[in-house]
Design a protein around this motif. Structure first.
Motif, short mmCIF file in Angstrom:
data_model
loop_
_atom_site.label_atom_id
_atom_site.label_comp_id
_atom_site.label_asym_id
_atom_site.label_seq_id
_atom_site.Cartn_x
_atom_site.Cartn_y
_atom_site.Cartn_z
N ASP A 342 55.40 26.08 28.30
CA ASP A 342 55.89 27.40 28.72
C ASP A 342 57.18 27.27 29.51
O ASP A 342 57.30 27.73 30.65
CB ASP A 342 54.81 28.12 29.52
N HIS A 415 48.33 26.50 30.05
CA HIS A 415 49.62 26.59 29.34
C HIS A 415 49.71 25.58 28.20
O HIS A 415 50.75 24.97 27.97
CB HIS A 415 50.79 26.40 30.31
N PRO A 439 57.16 31.12 27.79
CA PRO A 439 55.91 31.64 27.22
C PRO A 439 56.10 32.85 26.30
O PRO A 439 55.15 33.33 25.73
CB PRO A 439 55.13 32.06 28.47
#
Length: 669
Positions: A342, A415, A439
């Motif tokens: 991300d 993540h 993201p």
């Protein structure tokens, strides 16, 4: 015990019991039954909300006025820093004309009516996108505007902001059914903001009753942050929660449990460093951006604790220095962070992190919000514990250096992108191969694509995402003539062996050998930088010429498919892909795709910097299949080089040049 004290205790017990029951309902929803868990959660939070509404009529913060005034007299040794996720001018646009009219534009371009908000009881962020709504509920924009109002003596603005804090916010904190109010990350960030606002009020004429309300809300936030079920031990949110507890206890020691908040916050930060940061100094949450975000909070906690003479352990400080050094791994020659996990190509790095990295002798470009290219870049290194490999050639001129960062492993943390074996590649400060990053936006449907293996520079088996886990390292070679890395992993029952060979002043070769007992559809996907354009007519000669603003490339691809098991052999093609460049912002990039269906398949790709005088119809790269594998011949004006790749993941480099007319073998000393 006074009546007021009893109501404070009742409020704390209601929050503790209600939040614990809601957490159990969330567990049931995730583990057993979504329908049952949702029904239980809504019922519990509704009861919790009703009880809080009743108690709010009687609950008043119990703060001795004389003690409150004494707290203002000594100067505070340090002002607690807010852990920045974005630049401050993105959270509040700083429009003075709008502010004079009682309005403000915050993250995402959304407009707030500051003058009217104190008397509202609704959430003005309902209907907003997820990321702006997150930033709204942290209230950091309010802290920024309050700082501005105090500096410029804008009393009417201060009155609006105090009204938001003391009239509007208490009504929102009782809305337990609103997921955004007591989100684990937002709660910690808002606690930090409340502490900042409480300190800022000493600089203006303040009302003790308003101060007491803010202190009471800080107490409520800190108590919720102490609960083990609320704490995220394996997440960057847990770092923020521990940091917020440390601030609440050190900066505002009004409550009897303040010393416990300090002890618990420091202990959790120590545990986060020991558990979620490897011995190599890399945070294991899959993202260079979150590595820097966590590092920023560790640095802030160390500064705060040192100012209050409550230092961290030696092991914590040693690993903190390793984290600063590890930032160099993620800094690309163009000064931006590698877009793994991300992290987007424009991700923000706080000035404090930049300064800390500078202090450990990494040269940074200060003032533009991003780390810059250093004159002494890290050499090639392998980080097996953290799941990275850095392949970097040395060159007297920075524009000739080649840099390749490879993802080796993923971990069961937050993540997670399914991007094992993916890589980014640069020549000098020019991007050549880029990762999709992220993201994009949390909770958005398109985020699922950015998480998938199809979005990354890796091998995809039957269109499925990679599993979470480590790759086996077959070999790691660093020589003057080449830097080589061999990896192996199993995906969907197929064995993948990927070999990287980085050739100084020439280019990068990536070879995949894929084997299985059954048929699979394999794809090798490589995302090129958006400013590169492929010359289509040159592909007919087996070489794809790629032109950019300041670089010309020659690319050659090759597919080996066992004739006994190969069912389908797709021509090499270019598709359109994407990379994340900001919140809900993406950029189109060309994707080179090699595809075949079979049980035993090999893919070869070479990217080499082409001479400016080279004809688009020349063939500086030539792949061919051998009995034992595949070979690549590289022809330049003064040298010929041949690389042989075997299905077991090994390789050999042979070459002949005018200065060394004898054949050399890189695998011999």
């Amino acid at each position: 015990m006074s009546q007021k004290t009893k109501w404070v205790i009742v409020r704390t017990l209601i929050d503790k019991a209600g939040s614990l029951a809601a957490a159990k309902a969330q567990f049931i929803r995730k583990r057993y039954s979504w329908r049952l868990g949702t029904w239980l959660w809504f019922g519990i939070t509704s009861i919790h909300q009703l009880l809080n509404t009743i108690v709010s009529k009687y609950d008043r913060p119990v703060i001795d006025t004389e003690r409150l005034r004494r707290l203002w007299s000594p100067p505070y040794p340090i002002y607690p820093r807010y852990p920045q996720l974005v630049k401050e001018d993105e959270e509040w646009h700083g429009d003075e004309d709008l502010l004079a009219a009682g309005e403000a534009i915050i993250y995402g371009g959304y407009r707030l009516h500051l003058s009217a908000l104190p008397d509202q009881s609704t959430d003005p962020s309902e209907g907003w996108d997820n990321t702006p709504r997150f930033h709204f509920h942290t209230l950091h924009w309010l802290s920024l505007i309050l700082d501005y109002a105090i500096r410029h003596h804008r009393r009417e603005v201060m009155a609006w902001l105090l009204g938001i804090l003391t009239r509007w916010l208490p009504t929102q904190l009782d809305r337990e059914t609103n997921d955004w109010i007591w989100d684990d990350h937002i709660t910690a960030l808002r606690c930090i903001v409340l502490c900042q606002c409480w300190l800022r009020l000493r600089e203006i004429d303040h009302d003790d009753s308003q101060l007491s309300k803010i202190a009471g809300m800080i107490h409520r936030h800190a108590e919720r942050l102490t609960h083990p079920w609320f704490y995220r031990s394996d997440h960057n949110h847990g770092v923020t929660q521990a940091y917020a507890l440390l601030i609440a206890g050190l900066v505002i020691p009004l409550w009897s449990r303040a010393s416990q908040w300090v002890s618990l916050g420091r202990a959790r930060l120590e545990a986060q460093m020991a558990t979620n940061v490897t011995d190599e100094g890399i945070h294991i949450e899959h993202s260079p951006f979150y590595h820097c975000y966590v590092l920023d909070q560790f640095l802030a906690a160390v500064d705060l604790s040192a100012a209050y003479d409550t230092p961290f352990s030696t092991s914590f400080l040693e690993r903190l220095q390793s984290m600063c050094q590890a930032v160099q791994i993620f800094i690309k020659p163009d000064g931006r962070l590698a877009a793994f996990g991300d992290t987007s190509c424009n991700s923000f790095v706080s000035p404090r992190v930049q300064q800390a990295v500078f202090e450990v002798e990494t040269k940074l470009t200060m003032g533009n919000g991003q780390p810059g290219a250093g004159s002494s870049m890290l050499p090639s290194q392998l980080f097996p514990q953290s799941g990275y490999a850095l392949l970097r050639t040395s060159a007297e001129q920075a524009q000739l250096a080649h840099t390749c960062l490879v993802r080796l492993s993923t971990f069961s943390t937050a993540h997670i992108h399914r991007d094992t074996l993916s890589f980014e590649y640069m020549i000098g400060d020019r991007e050549i191969v880029v990762d999709a990053g992220g993201p994009y936006e949390y909770g958005h449907r398109e985020r699922e694509w950015f998480l998938s293996s199809m979005a990354h520079n890796t091998v995809v088996v039957d269109g499925l995402d990679h599993r979470i886990g480590r790759s086996a390292i077959l070999h790691w070679t660093v020589r003057e003539n080449e830097i080589g890395l061999g990896l192996e992993r199993i995906e969907a029952g197929a064995r993948i062996r990927r070999t990287f060979v980085l050739l100084p002043s020439r280019g990068l070769c990536v070879v995949d050998w894929l084997a299985s007992d059954v048929l699979h559809r394999f794809q090798q996907r490589t995302h090129l930088a958006p400013l590169l354009s492929i010359v289509p007519q040159a592909a007919q000669n087996g070489v794809w010429h790629v032109d950019g603003e300041s670089v010309r490339l020659a690319m050659a691809a090759h597919i080996v498919c066992d004739p006994d098991t190969c069912q389908e052999h797709q021509p090499i093609r270019v598709e359109r892909g994407w990379r994340c460049v900001g919140n809900r912002q993406k950029q189109s990039v060309p994707v080179m795709v090699l595809e075949a269906k079979g049980a035993h398949v090999g893919f070869g790709l070479c990217i080499m910097r082409a001479a400016d005088s080279q004809s688009p119809n020349s063939r500086p790269l030539l792949w061919h299949t051998t009995e034992s594998g595949m070979c690549l011949t590289i022809e330049t004006d003064d040298q010929s080089m041949t690389l042989h790749f075997d299905p077991d993941g090994s390789y050999q480099v042979f070459g002949r040049s005018p200065s060394s007319p004898h054949l050399f073998d890189s695998n011999k000393p």
